[in-house]
Structure formats: structure tokens, C-alpha cells
Scaffold this motif. Structure first.
Motif, PDB file in Angstrom:
ATOM      1  N   MET A 120     -15.472  38.300 -34.036  1.00 26.15           N
ATOM      2  CA  MET A 120     -14.210  37.560 -34.034  1.00 26.15           C
ATOM      3  C   MET A 120     -14.480  36.081 -34.315  1.00 26.15           C
ATOM      4  O   MET A 120     -15.378  35.483 -33.725  1.00 26.15           O
ATOM      5  N   SER A 121     -13.735  35.525 -35.250  1.00 26.70           N
ATOM      6  CA  SER A 121     -13.927  34.118 -35.583  1.00 26.70           C
ATOM      7  C   SER A 121     -13.637  33.225 -34.383  1.00 26.70           C
ATOM      8  O   SER A 121     -12.702  33.469 -33.625  1.00 26.70           O
ATOM      9  N   ARG A 122     -14.468  32.202 -34.214  1.00 27.91           N
ATOM     10  CA  ARG A 122     -14.267  31.268 -33.109  1.00 27.91           C
ATOM     11  C   ARG A 122     -13.416  30.084 -33.525  1.00 27.91           C
ATOM     12  O   ARG A 122     -13.064  29.254 -32.688  1.00 27.91           O
ATOM     13  N   ARG A 123     -13.130  29.971 -34.822  1.00 27.29           N
ATOM     14  CA  ARG A 123     -12.309  28.869 -35.310  1.00 27.29           C
ATOM     15  C   ARG A 123     -11.280  29.380 -36.303  1.00 27.29           C
ATOM     16  O   ARG A 123     -11.523  30.333 -37.035  1.00 27.29           O
ATOM     17  N   PHE A 124     -10.148  28.731 -36.316  1.00 26.97           N
ATOM     18  CA  PHE A 124      -9.136  28.960 -37.339  1.00 26.97           C
ATOM     19  C   PHE A 124      -8.902  27.636 -38.061  1.00 26.97           C
ATOM     20  O   PHE A 124      -8.650  26.612 -37.416  1.00 26.97           O
ATOM     21  N   SER A 125      -8.991  27.663 -39.372  1.00 26.12           N
ATOM     22  CA  SER A 125      -8.714  26.471 -40.171  1.00 26.12           C
ATOM     23  C   SER A 125      -7.435  26.697 -40.955  1.00 26.12           C
ATOM     24  O   SER A 125      -7.256  27.747 -41.591  1.00 26.12           O
ATOM     25  N   PHE A 126      -6.537  25.729 -40.921  1.00 28.40           N
ATOM     26  CA  PHE A 126      -5.292  25.817 -41.675  1.00 28.40           C
ATOM     27  C   PHE A 126      -4.834  24.404 -41.992  1.00 28.40           C
ATOM     28  O   PHE A 126      -4.833  23.529 -41.135  1.00 28.40           O
ATOM     29  N   GLY A 127      -4.471  24.195 -43.267  1.00 29.94           N
ATOM     30  CA  GLY A 127      -4.097  22.848 -43.686  1.00 29.94           C
ATOM     31  C   GLY A 127      -5.183  21.860 -43.315  1.00 29.94           C
ATOM     32  O   GLY A 127      -6.375  22.084 -43.557  1.00 29.94           O
ATOM     33  N   GLU A 128      -4.806  20.783 -42.660  1.00 27.79           N
ATOM     34  CA  GLU A 128      -5.761  19.779 -42.213  1.00 27.79           C
ATOM     35  C   GLU A 128      -6.184  19.991 -40.765  1.00 27.79           C
ATOM     36  O   GLU A 128      -6.819  19.134 -40.147  1.00 27.79           O
ATOM     37  N   PHE A 129      -5.857  21.166 -40.188  1.00 29.42           N
ATOM     38  CA  PHE A 129      -6.091  21.441 -38.778  1.00 29.42           C
ATOM     39  C   PHE A 129      -7.197  22.474 -38.568  1.00 29.42           C
ATOM     40  O   PHE A 129      -7.447  23.336 -39.414  1.00 29.42           O
ATOM     41  N   VAL A 130      -7.841  22.394 -37.399  1.00 33.48           N
ATOM     42  CA  VAL A 130      -8.802  23.397 -36.947  1.00 33.48           C
ATOM     43  C   VAL A 130      -8.503  23.697 -35.482  1.00 33.48           C
ATOM     44  O   VAL A 130      -8.409  22.776 -34.663  1.00 33.48           O
ATOM     45  N   LEU A 131      -8.319  24.978 -35.157  1.00 37.24           N
ATOM     46  CA  LEU A 131      -8.205  25.396 -33.761  1.00 37.24           C
ATOM     47  C   LEU A 131      -9.547  25.997 -33.369  1.00 37.24           C
ATOM     48  O   LEU A 131      -9.997  26.984 -33.973  1.00 37.24           O
ATOM     49  N   ASP A 132     -10.200  25.407 -32.382  1.00 36.07           N
ATOM     50  CA  ASP A 132     -11.538  25.803 -31.959  1.00 36.07           C
ATOM     51  C   ASP A 132     -11.448  26.530 -30.619  1.00 36.07           C
ATOM     52  O   ASP A 132     -11.070  25.933 -29.610  1.00 36.07           O
ATOM     53  N   ARG A 133     -11.782  27.833 -30.598  1.00 40.72           N
ATOM     54  CA  ARG A 133     -11.709  28.616 -29.370  1.00 40.72           C
ATOM     55  C   ARG A 133     -12.743  28.163 -28.346  1.00 40.72           C
ATOM     56  O   ARG A 133     -12.487  28.219 -27.135  1.00 40.72           O
ATOM     57  N   ASP A 134     -13.924  27.750 -28.812  1.00 37.21           N
ATOM     58  CA  ASP A 134     -15.005  27.393 -27.891  1.00 37.21           C
ATOM     59  C   ASP A 134     -14.700  26.117 -27.114  1.00 37.21           C
ATOM     60  O   ASP A 134     -14.916  26.042 -25.909  1.00 37.21           O
ATOM     61  N   THR A 135     -14.196  25.119 -27.799  1.00 38.47           N
ATOM     62  CA  THR A 135     -13.896  23.849 -27.129  1.00 38.47           C
ATOM     63  C   THR A 135     -12.469  23.793 -26.613  1.00 38.47           C
ATOM     64  O   THR A 135     -12.102  22.860 -25.901  1.00 38.47           O
ATOM     65  N   ARG A 136     -11.650  24.822 -26.976  1.00 38.31           N
ATOM     66  CA  ARG A 136     -10.228  24.867 -26.605  1.00 38.31           C
ATOM     67  C   ARG A 136      -9.531  23.607 -27.077  1.00 38.31           C
ATOM     68  O   ARG A 136      -8.749  22.987 -26.364  1.00 38.31           O
ATOM     69  N   GLU A 137      -9.781  23.241 -28.331  1.00 36.14           N
ATOM     70  CA  GLU A 137      -9.185  22.042 -28.916  1.00 36.14           C
ATOM     71  C   GLU A 137      -8.498  22.377 -30.233  1.00 36.14           C
ATOM     72  O   GLU A 137      -8.955  23.233 -30.991  1.00 36.14           O
ATOM     73  N   LEU A 138      -7.417  21.675 -30.482  1.00 33.22           N
ATOM     74  CA  LEU A 138      -6.787  21.653 -31.795  1.00 33.22           C
ATOM     75  C   LEU A 138      -7.093  20.291 -32.396  1.00 33.22           C
ATOM     76  O   LEU A 138      -6.836  19.253 -31.763  1.00 33.22           O
ATOM     77  N   ARG A 139      -7.661  20.278 -33.593  1.00 37.47           N
ATOM     78  CA  ARG A 139      -8.035  19.007 -34.217  1.00 37.47           C
ATOM     79  C   ARG A 139      -7.365  18.859 -35.576  1.00 37.47           C
ATOM     80  O   ARG A 139      -7.231  19.830 -36.328  1.00 37.47           O
ATOM     81  N   ARG A 140      -6.947  17.653 -35.851  1.00 38.88           N
ATOM     82  CA  ARG A 140      -6.470  17.297 -37.179  1.00 38.88           C
ATOM     83  C   ARG A 140      -7.532  16.403 -37.787  1.00 38.88           C
ATOM     84  O   ARG A 140      -7.731  15.280 -37.319  1.00 38.88           O
TER      85      ARG A 140
END
Length: 218
Positions: free
Chosen positions: A1-21
Motif C-alpha cells: 500500500m502506498s504511503r503517500r498520495f500525490s495530487f496537483g501540488e499536494f502530497v498526503l503522507d501517511r507516515d508523518t500524518r501531514e498534508l503538504r503543499r
């Protein structure tokens, strides 16, 4: 299972529980983060409101407005207007879906119903909630729109009524009272941007979402 989702200029990181732009962290409450994660995991599948509620609040009855508030919070964080969504799509009379697609132009998707628009928000140490127009019960009852789980909070403690950028706070006969600043209120009282609200052991900050408020939160 991927630990990150990338979309547009955003990344949702499951490991750090952060959404980053790009390299900047975008603030999301834990429940909003969980909802965004669920939608990303299932994209582009449309998720029924009932299914989303069961995943977010298992074995707990909650009103539909709780889910709408979380969707509003996500849209605010992503700068994703409900009437012209790039990421979170409202499926009329069904639920929500995630898509990573260019925003539609005027006239496209005219049959879709606009989603709720957050007007204000509450922030506190453990989370954040976006508030759309309407009534929002604050309390520890399972069906409260703003659930604060503490014995110091009455089941139906207070009511926040939002209309546009205006909001009032009303105590609902709570045991410990409702305060704006140090003042205990005994009647519906207007809220101003930046007001500190005390409900039991919780201190919440009321904020008006201005037209430029999305960029301020990123």
C-alpha cells in the motif's frame, strides 16, 4: 500500500500524518485528514455518505452535517471551491468522490449541486472544525455537530448559529456555562473574529473565513 498520495501540488503522507503543499504543511484536523485519506484510497470511486460516516465514526450515530463540515474543511485547505472543484467532487444525493483533474470551466457540470461553503471555523488544541451556514450544536452527545468528549461538557452544551460571516453563540442550559472571554453568556450573543469560547474544559477560538482566508492557512 502506498504511503503517500500525490495530487496537483499536494502530497498526503501517511507516515508523518501531514498534508503538504510543495514543502509547506497544510493544517487539517485529524478527522478531515482521515476523510481525505479515505477519498484518495478509493479514487475515483464515489463514496456514499453513509459509508463515509461508518468509516469515520464507527458504531456512533452522527448527523450528516458533521461530514459536510469535514468536506468544507478539506476544500478550504486545498483551495478547492465546491462550485468548481478540482479535487473533491460532490455526487448529488449520494456522497463524495476524489479526482485529480483540471477545474471545469463556467457552464460545465451545471447539473451538480453546490456543496456547503464554510463561513467560519473553530480551532482548539485537539482539532479544527469548519462551520457552514446553519445551526451547530456543541456538546458531548454523539449526534452533536461539534463533539467535545469530556464530562465537563453537557450533552447539548451550546449552539452556534452561522449566517454568512455572522455568527451567534447561545448556552443551552449547560451545567458549567458557556463563556466568551471571561464573560458567561445567558442569551444569544454575537461572535467576533478571534473570540475565545470556553465550553467546559475546552477553549475554542472563533475565526471568520475571509475571501483570502485559504491562502492564509497554507
Amino acid at each position: 500500500m502506498s504511503r503517500r498520495f500525490s495530487f496537483g501540488e499536494f502530497v498526503l503522507d501517511r507516515d508523518t500524518r501531514e498534508l503538504r503543499r510543495e514543502r509547506r504543511v497544510v493544517s487539517l484536523s485529524p478527522k478531515a485528514f482521515q476523510l481525505l485519506e479515505i477519498l484518495l484510497e478509493n479514487q475515483p470511486k464515489a463514496m456514499a455518505k453513509g459509508m463515509l460516516q461508518d468509516l469515520l465514526w464507527p458504531n456512533t450515530f452522527v448527523v450528516e452535517k458533521n461530514l459536510a463540515n469535514l468536506v468544507g474543511e478539506i476544500r478550504e485547505a486545498l483551495g478547492d471551491p465546491a462550485g468548481n472543484p478540482r479535487f473533491v467532487r460532490t455526487v448529488p444525493r449520494f456522497g463524495y468522490a476524489f479526482r485529480d483533474a483540471p477545474a471545469t470551466t463556467a457552464g460545465e457540470g451545471a447539473g451538480a449541486l453546490p456543496g456547503p461553503i464554510p463561513r467560519c471555523r473553530l480551532t482548539w488544541a485537539a482539532g479544527r472544525a469548519a462551520l457552514c451556514d446553519g445551526d451547530h450544536i456543541v456538546g458531548r452527545a454523539a449526534d452533536a455537530e461539534l463533539l467535545l468528549d469530556s464530562p465537563s461538557v453537557s450533552r447539548r452544551h451550546a449552539l452556534i448559529r452561522v449566517s454568512g460571516s455572522q455568527a451567534t453563540l447561545e448556552d443551552l442550559g449547560s451545567k458549567n456555562g458557556t463563556f466568551i472571554g471571561s464573560r458567561r453568556i445567558d442569551a444569544p450573543t454575537p461572535l467576533a473574529d478571534g473570540d475565545a469560547i470556553t465550553v467546559g474544559a475546552f477553549t475554542l477560538t472563533f475565526e471568520v473565513i475571509h475571501a483570502h482566508g485559504v491562502t492564509e492557512t497554507l
